[in-house]
Design an enzyme around this catalytic site. Structure first.
Site, PDB file in Angstrom:
ATOM      1  CG  LEU A   7      42.953   4.176  69.593  1.00  0.00           C
ATOM      2  CD1 LEU A   7      44.281   3.764  69.809  1.00  0.00           C
ATOM      3  CD2 LEU A   7      42.836   4.669  68.384  1.00  0.00           C
ATOM      4  N   GLY A  10      39.787  -2.982  67.106  1.00  0.00           N
ATOM      5  CA  GLY A  10      40.294  -4.196  67.288  1.00  0.00           C
ATOM      6  C   GLY A  10      39.263  -5.239  67.497  1.00  0.00           C
ATOM      7  NE  ARG A  14      45.620  -9.722  73.729  1.00  0.00           N
ATOM      8  CZ  ARG A  14      46.348  -8.611  74.091  1.00  0.00           C
ATOM      9  NH1 ARG A  14      47.302  -8.625  74.888  1.00  0.00           N
ATOM     10  NH2 ARG A  14      45.943  -7.393  73.371  1.00  0.00           N
ATOM     11  CE  LYS A  21      40.257  -5.274  73.651  1.00  0.00           C
ATOM     12  NZ  LYS A  21      41.905  -5.479  73.894  1.00  0.00           N
ATOM     13  CD  GLN A  73      42.732   0.612  62.341  1.00  0.00           C
ATOM     14  OE1 GLN A  73      42.086   0.342  63.445  1.00  0.00           O
ATOM     15  NE2 GLN A  73      44.071   0.270  62.611  1.00  0.00           N
ATOM     16  NE  ARG A 328       5.585 -11.825  82.402  1.00  0.00           N
ATOM     17  CZ  ARG A 328       4.634 -12.312  81.408  1.00  0.00           C
ATOM     18  NH1 ARG A 328       3.756 -13.269  81.973  1.00  0.00           N
ATOM     19  NH2 ARG A 328       4.596 -12.157  80.402  1.00  0.00           N
ATOM     20  CB  ALA A 375      -4.682 -20.899  97.068  1.00  0.00           C
TER      21      ALA A 375
HETATM   22  C1  UD1 Z   1      48.201  -0.981  74.144  1.00  0.00           C
HETATM   23  C2  UD1 Z   1      49.612  -0.237  73.999  1.00  0.00           C
HETATM   24  C3  UD1 Z   1      50.359  -0.912  75.156  1.00  0.00           C
HETATM   25  C4  UD1 Z   1      49.555  -0.313  76.758  1.00  0.00           C
HETATM   26  C5  UD1 Z   1      48.060  -1.121  76.708  1.00  0.00           C
HETATM   27  C6  UD1 Z   1      47.321  -0.287  77.682  1.00  0.00           C
HETATM   28  C7  UD1 Z   1      50.142  -0.150  71.843  1.00  0.00           C
HETATM   29  C8  UD1 Z   1      50.949  -0.736  70.749  1.00  0.00           C
HETATM   30  N1  UD1 Z   1      50.184  -0.868  73.041  1.00  0.00           N
HETATM   31  O1  UD1 Z   1      48.421  -2.501  74.145  1.00  0.00           O
HETATM   32  O2  UD1 Z   1      51.428   0.051  75.341  1.00  0.00           O
HETATM   33  O3  UD1 Z   1      50.452  -0.728  77.720  1.00  0.00           O
HETATM   34  O4  UD1 Z   1      47.540  -0.679  75.226  1.00  0.00           O
HETATM   35  O5  UD1 Z   1      46.122  -0.972  77.510  1.00  0.00           O
HETATM   36  O6  UD1 Z   1      49.213   0.782  71.426  1.00  0.00           O
HETATM   37  N2  UD1 Z   1      42.774  -0.728  68.173  1.00  0.00           N
HETATM   38  C9  UD1 Z   1      42.479  -0.300  66.905  1.00  0.00           C
HETATM   39  N3  UD1 Z   1      42.938  -0.536  66.058  1.00  0.00           N
HETATM   40  C10 UD1 Z   1      43.963  -1.473  65.882  1.00  0.00           C
HETATM   41  C11 UD1 Z   1      44.519  -2.191  66.961  1.00  0.00           C
HETATM   42  C12 UD1 Z   1      43.920  -1.792  68.140  1.00  0.00           C
HETATM   43  O7  UD1 Z   1      41.431   0.493  67.303  1.00  0.00           O
HETATM   44  O8  UD1 Z   1      44.650  -1.848  64.698  1.00  0.00           O
HETATM   45  C13 UD1 Z   1      42.141  -0.814  69.593  1.00  0.00           C
HETATM   46  C14 UD1 Z   1      41.520  -1.948  70.227  1.00  0.00           C
HETATM   47  O9  UD1 Z   1      40.296  -2.046  70.004  1.00  0.00           O
HETATM   48  C15 UD1 Z   1      41.863  -1.476  71.742  1.00  0.00           C
HETATM   49  C16 UD1 Z   1      42.930  -0.536  71.798  1.00  0.00           C
HETATM   50  O10 UD1 Z   1      43.008  -0.306  70.256  1.00  0.00           O
HETATM   51  O11 UD1 Z   1      40.648  -0.898  72.336  1.00  0.00           O
HETATM   52  C17 UD1 Z   1      44.451  -1.192  72.339  1.00  0.00           C
HETATM   53  O12 UD1 Z   1      44.826  -2.347  71.488  1.00  0.00           O
HETATM   54  P1  UD1 Z   1      45.035  -3.523  71.965  1.00  0.00           P
HETATM   55  O13 UD1 Z   1      45.275  -4.480  71.060  1.00  0.00           O
HETATM   56  O14 UD1 Z   1      44.360  -4.005  73.499  1.00  0.00           O
HETATM   57  O15 UD1 Z   1      46.420  -3.209  72.679  1.00  0.00           O
HETATM   58  P2  UD1 Z   1      47.270  -3.596  74.080  1.00  0.00           P
HETATM   59  O16 UD1 Z   1      48.059  -5.027  73.388  1.00  0.00           O
HETATM   60  O17 UD1 Z   1      46.647  -3.873  74.953  1.00  0.00           O
HETATM   61 MG    MG Z   2      44.556  -3.758  75.430  1.00  0.00          MG
END
Ligand code: UD1
Ligand code: MG
Length: 449
Positions: A7, A10, A14, A21, A73, A328, A375
């Site tokens: 995944l 996102g 933060r 990220k 996505q 270099r 030098a």
């Molecule tokens: C998520 C988990 C949480 C867990 C934590 C561990 C969920 C709802 N929550 O929270 O239970 O403890 O990870 O680190 O899954 N992403 C997508 N598409 C989206 C949203 C996010 O691909 O629509 C990806 C983000 O890029 C990221 C990952 O999913 O790499 C996790 O997303 P993030 O928003 O960081 O979830 P957390 O709040 O950390």
């Molecule tokens: Mg996370």
């Protein structure tokens, strides 16, 4: 059949960054690259990387790999939505689907294997990694009922009592893909973040298992730069500890950084504020630093490099560099040479026992063995359009403040007069001198106005 979904769609709000990220780096490698490297070790049949926010940038960051397929996505409605998009895009939802958060970069292949083994042995619908955190802030809390997971509640949806639970979801799941695909589209977004959570699948699937592991840092998720810096520190500590156990001394460990690829031999001392990057090899008995940066270079035995910068170069044995030298790319400094104070060397080859001790620029040059460069010597290698070569034969003695207007070719055992501007080639054993003769005018005084 093992498929992996990472995944990475996102934004990483933060992080407060214009860079997605998963492209932030830890010790030179992006979070996403690290997750990919870990799962490649499992030899899966296919890897899906789910991208969305700045997907082009994210996709371009990953080197060609036949097993990787990118799934877009757009918009990003949550981790559960990401897997809905995947299930729709791929015809055959079968075998095991290992889902990895792209922001949990230090996960080890061994731990992933344990999860796969548990999953297989219990014929689970979903098994996921959990751990107890002293400070579980920001993570989803995992609630068990007997051996099974009952539900996962995200931090933002927790009541005060639920928030006390220290067992967290690490964001690493193994699914029976067929069973997952049957319930994935029933996920709702009726929660405080209005997102479709992948974690809600545990309540919809029957056989939901937890693999609780000790938190040794590998499960650290990265949502902000404090966590990024924590992971960097963890990685750096383990790299340096490996080298220390192999016989490397760090004078001030915390001020140094070492790449994972770097090779450092026994009895090397790394002084304070020294950074060894990329594919660098340092052979035994060297003293590197303080205040030194070396990237993608080879350093031979018994070298001393202090307060200097070296890129993409070969430093052979028994060489002293610095303080304040800049080597270099594409330079080779041969054994028993000395590169001194405020000297810049670029794309040049210096044979054995060469000395360039003070205030020089040597570019696009070949310098023969046992030659001494006085030098302030400069190779004027650029005419505004092209770069040219300077060649100086062995055993030569270059006077201070010589300027070589390249292209230029000097023979062996050549001497140049201090302050000369050399524009013509010269033969072996000659003196090349080009400067006006000094005139002394007797009884001359500045007029008083
Ligand atoms: C998520 C988990 C949480 C867990 C934590 C561990 C969920 C709802 N929550 O929270 O239970 O403890 O990870 O680190 O899954 N992403 C997508 N598409 C989206 C949203 C996010 O691909 O629509 C990806 C983000 O890029 C990221 C990952 O999913 O790499 C996790 O997303 P993030 O928003 O960081 O979830 P957390 O709040 O950390
Ligand atoms: Mg996370």
């Amino acid at each position: 059949m093992l498929s992996v979904a990472i995944l990475a769609a996102g934004k990483g709000t933060r992080m407060e960054s214009s860079l997605p990220k998963v492209l932030h780096k830890i010790s030179g490698k992006s979070l996403l690259q690290r997750v990919i490297n870990s799962c490649v070790e499992l030899n899966p049949d296919q890897i899906f990387v789910i991208t969305g926010h700045k997907s082009k940038e994210v996709q371009e960051s990953i080197p060609e790999n036949k097993k990787i397929q990118f799934i877009i996505q757009d918009p990003q409605l949550g981790t559960g939505h990401a897997i809905q998009v995947l299930c729709r895009a791929i015809k055959k939802n079968e075998g095991k689907l290992l889902v990895l958060n792209g922001d949990v970069p230090l996960i080890k292949p061994g731990t992933l294997n344990k999860l796969l083994n548990l999953h297989d042995s219990k014929n689970a619908d979903i098994s996921l990694i959990t751990t107890k955190k002293k400070n579980p802030q920001g993570y989803g809390r995992v609630f068990l009922k007997g051996d099974f997971i009952e539900r996962i509640v995200e931090e933002k949806d927790c009541n005060n009592q639920e928030r006390e639970n220290l067992l967290i979801n690490a964001g690493i799941y193994c699914f029976n893909w067929d069973n997952l695909s049957k319930i994935i589209n029933t996920l709702q977004s009726n929660n405080n973040q209005k997102e479709i959570y992948l974690t809600d699948t545990v309540s919809l699937l029957k056989n939901s298992l937890s693999l609780e592991v000790e938190d040794n840092g590998e499960l650290q998720g990265i949502n902000n730069r404090i966590q990024l810096s924590k992971c960097e520190e963890n990685v750096q500590n383990s790299i340096k500890e490996k080298h220390m156990l192999n016989g490397v001394t760090f004078i001030n460990k915390a001020s140094c950084s070492i790449s994972e690829e770097a090779e450092i031999s026994k009895d090397v001392t790394i002084e304070a504020n020294t950074h060894i990057r990329g594919r660098t090899k340092i052979n035994s008995n060297c003293i590197i630093g303080p205040n030194t940066f070396i990237e993608n270079s080879n350093v031979g035995f018994h070298c001393e490099i202090s307060n200097s910068t070296v890129y993409d170069s070969q430093i052979i044995d028994h060489i002293k560099i610095g303080p304040y030298s800049h080597i270099r790319p594409n330079s080779k400094i041969s054994s028993h040479s000395k590169i001194g104070n405020f000297v810049e060397i670029k794309n040049s080859q210096l044979e054995e026992e060469t000395k360039v001790n003070h205030l020089s620029y040597i570019g696009d040059s070949i310098i023969g063995r046992s030659t001494n460069i006085g030098a302030g010597t400069i190779t004027a290698n650029f005419d505004g359009q092209k770069k040219y070569q300077t060649k100086i034969g062995k055993n030569s003695s270059i006077g201070a403040n010589t300027v070589f207007v390249a292209p230029i070719n000097l023979g062996e055992s050549v001497t140049t007069g201090a302050g000369s501007v050399i524009t013509k080639d010269s033969k072996d054993n000659s003196l090349a001198i080009s400067r006006t003769k000094q005139v002394n005018i007797a009884n001359w005084k500045k007029k008083k106005f």
